[in-house]
Design a protein around this motif. Structure first.
Motif, PDB file in Angstrom:
ATOM      1  N   ALA A   1      20.627  34.746  19.828  1.00 36.77           N
ATOM      2  CA  ALA A   1      21.919  35.360  19.503  1.00 36.77           C
ATOM      3  C   ALA A   1      21.722  36.781  18.979  1.00 36.77           C
ATOM      4  O   ALA A   1      22.447  37.703  19.362  1.00 36.77           O
ATOM      5  CB  ALA A   1      22.667  34.508  18.484  1.00 36.77           C
ATOM      6  N   GLU A   2      20.736  36.963  18.133  1.00 35.57           N
ATOM      7  CA  GLU A   2      20.447  38.302  17.601  1.00 35.57           C
ATOM      8  C   GLU A   2      20.029  39.252  18.726  1.00 35.57           C
ATOM      9  O   GLU A   2      20.449  40.399  18.780  1.00 35.57           O
ATOM     10  CB  GLU A   2      19.348  38.210  16.540  1.00 35.57           C
ATOM     11  CG  GLU A   2      19.082  39.528  15.835  1.00 35.57           C
ATOM     12  CD  GLU A   2      18.042  39.381  14.743  1.00 35.57           C
ATOM     13  OE1 GLU A   2      17.176  40.273  14.657  1.00 35.57           O
ATOM     14  OE2 GLU A   2      18.092  38.386  13.999  1.00 35.57           O
ATOM     15  N   GLU A   3      19.233  38.745  19.639  1.00 35.51           N
ATOM     16  CA  GLU A   3      18.733  39.553  20.752  1.00 35.51           C
ATOM     17  C   GLU A   3      19.852  40.024  21.690  1.00 35.51           C
ATOM     18  O   GLU A   3      19.794  41.123  22.223  1.00 35.51           O
ATOM     19  CB  GLU A   3      17.711  38.722  21.545  1.00 35.51           C
ATOM     20  CG  GLU A   3      16.822  39.525  22.440  1.00 35.51           C
ATOM     21  CD  GLU A   3      15.745  38.648  23.067  1.00 35.51           C
ATOM     22  OE1 GLU A   3      15.385  38.945  24.220  1.00 35.51           O
ATOM     23  OE2 GLU A   3      15.280  37.683  22.426  1.00 35.51           O
TER      24      GLU A   3
ATOM     25  N   GLY B   1      23.200  40.087  20.815  1.00 35.57           N
ATOM     26  CA  GLY B   1      24.404  40.488  20.092  1.00 35.57           C
ATOM     27  C   GLY B   1      25.443  39.387  20.031  1.00 35.57           C
ATOM     28  O   GLY B   1      26.641  39.652  19.976  1.00 35.57           O
TER      29      GLY B   1
ATOM     30  N   GLU C   1      19.478  31.329  16.743  1.00 33.87           N
ATOM     31  CA  GLU C   1      19.669  32.564  15.963  1.00 33.87           C
ATOM     32  C   GLU C   1      18.900  33.730  16.578  1.00 33.87           C
ATOM     33  O   GLU C   1      19.441  34.839  16.693  1.00 33.87           O
ATOM     34  CB  GLU C   1      19.191  32.357  14.521  1.00 33.87           C
ATOM     35  CG  GLU C   1      20.129  31.555  13.668  1.00 33.87           C
ATOM     36  CD  GLU C   1      19.611  31.413  12.251  1.00 33.87           C
ATOM     37  OE1 GLU C   1      20.398  31.690  11.333  1.00 33.87           O
ATOM     38  OE2 GLU C   1      18.427  31.032  12.064  1.00 33.87           O
ATOM     39  N   ARG C   2      17.651  33.490  16.973  1.00 33.85           N
ATOM     40  CA  ARG C   2      16.840  34.561  17.572  1.00 33.85           C
ATOM     41  C   ARG C   2      17.471  35.092  18.853  1.00 33.85           C
ATOM     42  O   ARG C   2      17.583  36.289  19.058  1.00 33.85           O
ATOM     43  CB  ARG C   2      15.411  34.083  17.847  1.00 33.85           C
ATOM     44  CG  ARG C   2      14.532  34.047  16.615  1.00 33.85           C
ATOM     45  CD  ARG C   2      13.062  33.878  16.967  1.00 33.85           C
ATOM     46  NE  ARG C   2      12.755  32.672  17.732  1.00 33.85           N
ATOM     47  CZ  ARG C   2      12.534  31.477  17.215  1.00 33.85           C
ATOM     48  NH1 ARG C   2      12.580  31.307  15.902  1.00 33.85           N
ATOM     49  NH2 ARG C   2      12.242  30.447  17.993  1.00 33.85           N
TER      50      ARG C   2
ATOM     51  N   SER D   1      17.143  27.848  14.598  1.00 31.96           N
ATOM     52  CA  SER D   1      16.449  29.135  14.453  1.00 31.96           C
ATOM     53  C   SER D   1      16.242  29.803  15.813  1.00 31.96           C
ATOM     54  O   SER D   1      16.310  31.028  15.927  1.00 31.96           O
ATOM     55  CB  SER D   1      15.106  28.949  13.731  1.00 31.96           C
ATOM     56  OG  SER D   1      14.262  28.082  14.466  1.00 31.96           O
TER      57      SER D   1
ATOM     58  N   LYS E   1      21.102  36.849  28.284  1.00 27.96           N
ATOM     59  CA  LYS E   1      20.645  38.241  28.350  1.00 27.96           C
ATOM     60  C   LYS E   1      21.357  39.035  29.436  1.00 27.96           C
ATOM     61  O   LYS E   1      21.481  40.243  29.345  1.00 27.96           O
ATOM     62  CB  LYS E   1      19.129  38.287  28.568  1.00 27.96           C
ATOM     63  CG  LYS E   1      18.362  37.859  27.334  1.00 27.96           C
ATOM     64  CD  LYS E   1      16.871  37.843  27.582  1.00 27.96           C
ATOM     65  CE  LYS E   1      16.123  37.389  26.338  1.00 27.96           C
ATOM     66  NZ  LYS E   1      14.682  37.323  26.557  1.00 27.96           N
TER      67      LYS E   1
ATOM     68  N   LYS F   1      26.388  35.145  18.600  1.00 27.34           N
ATOM     69  CA  LYS F   1      26.462  34.382  17.356  1.00 27.34           C
ATOM     70  C   LYS F   1      25.840  33.018  17.586  1.00 27.34           C
ATOM     71  O   LYS F   1      26.136  32.356  18.578  1.00 27.34           O
ATOM     72  CB  LYS F   1      27.920  34.206  16.934  1.00 27.34           C
ATOM     73  CG  LYS F   1      28.626  35.520  16.675  1.00 27.34           C
ATOM     74  CD  LYS F   1      30.103  35.298  16.447  1.00 27.34           C
ATOM     75  CE  LYS F   1      30.782  36.662  16.321  1.00 27.34           C
ATOM     76  NZ  LYS F   1      32.215  36.588  16.274  1.00 27.34           N
ATOM     77  N   ALA F   2      24.999  32.605  16.664  1.00 23.82           N
ATOM     78  CA  ALA F   2      24.403  31.268  16.748  1.00 23.82           C
ATOM     79  C   ALA F   2      25.409  30.246  16.242  1.00 23.82           C
ATOM     80  O   ALA F   2      26.193  30.519  15.333  1.00 23.82           O
ATOM     81  CB  ALA F   2      23.122  31.207  15.918  1.00 23.82           C
TER      82      ALA F   2
END
Length: 179
Positions: free
Chosen positions: A61-63, A65, A58-59, A55, A37, A67-68
């Motif tokens: 990585a999405e938060e 920006g 992924e969460r 998963s 972060k 990549k998982a």
């Protein structure tokens, strides 16, 4: 002096400008999240997040920006990375000698292991082009930073206390004259 801030500072010191750098964060727990972060605010970087539970990777990585990355693709992601932060609580090594031994020798790689217990095979630090910084080294840096701040507070007090005393004396004299 949080460990997350120290890690970001170490990465910046070792890599210089973070623009265009690729970083792999192994672990999406507390420390991994702090590091991931904090990184996007330091410049345009590509962040890869790997976690035992995909998963969760992924969460995060999405938060941020990023990549998982699945663990079976971790070696490939590290091959493109400028730095790897291993922040897991796994009871066994997560980053092994085999994972980095075949990386191109001409590419430097910074590996920071803040796992407890250790998540990175310490032999990795002996490979050419790889700099390994472990939790013990980071704790020493944090302690030095705390000592530096404590010394700065002592120096500031030595400067301020006489000024406060003289100001208080002037206020008392001014208050007596008004009476």
């Amino acid at each position: 002096v949080s460990i997350g801030n120290v890690i970001i500072k170490l990465i910046s010191m070792e890599l210089g400008c973070l623009d265009g750098k690729k970083l792999v964060v192994i672990g999406a727990g507390k420390i991994g999240c702090l590091v991931a972060k904090a990184l996007p605010r330091k410049g345009p970087v590509t962040i890869f997040i790997a976690n035992r539970t995909y998963s969760r990777a992924e969460r995060l990585a999405e938060e941020v920006g990023g990549k998982a990355v699945r663990f079976d693709k971790l070696r490939e992601a590290i091959g493109f990375a400028d730095a790897v932060v291993c922040a897991t609580s796994s009871p066994h090594l997560v980053l092994k000698l085999d994972d980095v031994q075949l990386l191109p020798q001409n590419r430097p790689l910074l590996v920071i292991d803040v796992s407890n217990p250790r998540g990175v095979d310490e032999r990795i630090g002996y490979l050419p082009g790889i700099k390994l910084i472990d939790l013990d080294q980071i704790i020493r840096i944090v302690r030095e930073n705390i000592r530096f701040r404590e010394d700065a507070v002592t120096d500031a007090r030595a400067i301020l206390l006489p000024l406060v005393a003289s100001t208080m004396e002037r206020l008392r004299i001014g208050d007596k004259k008004r009476r």
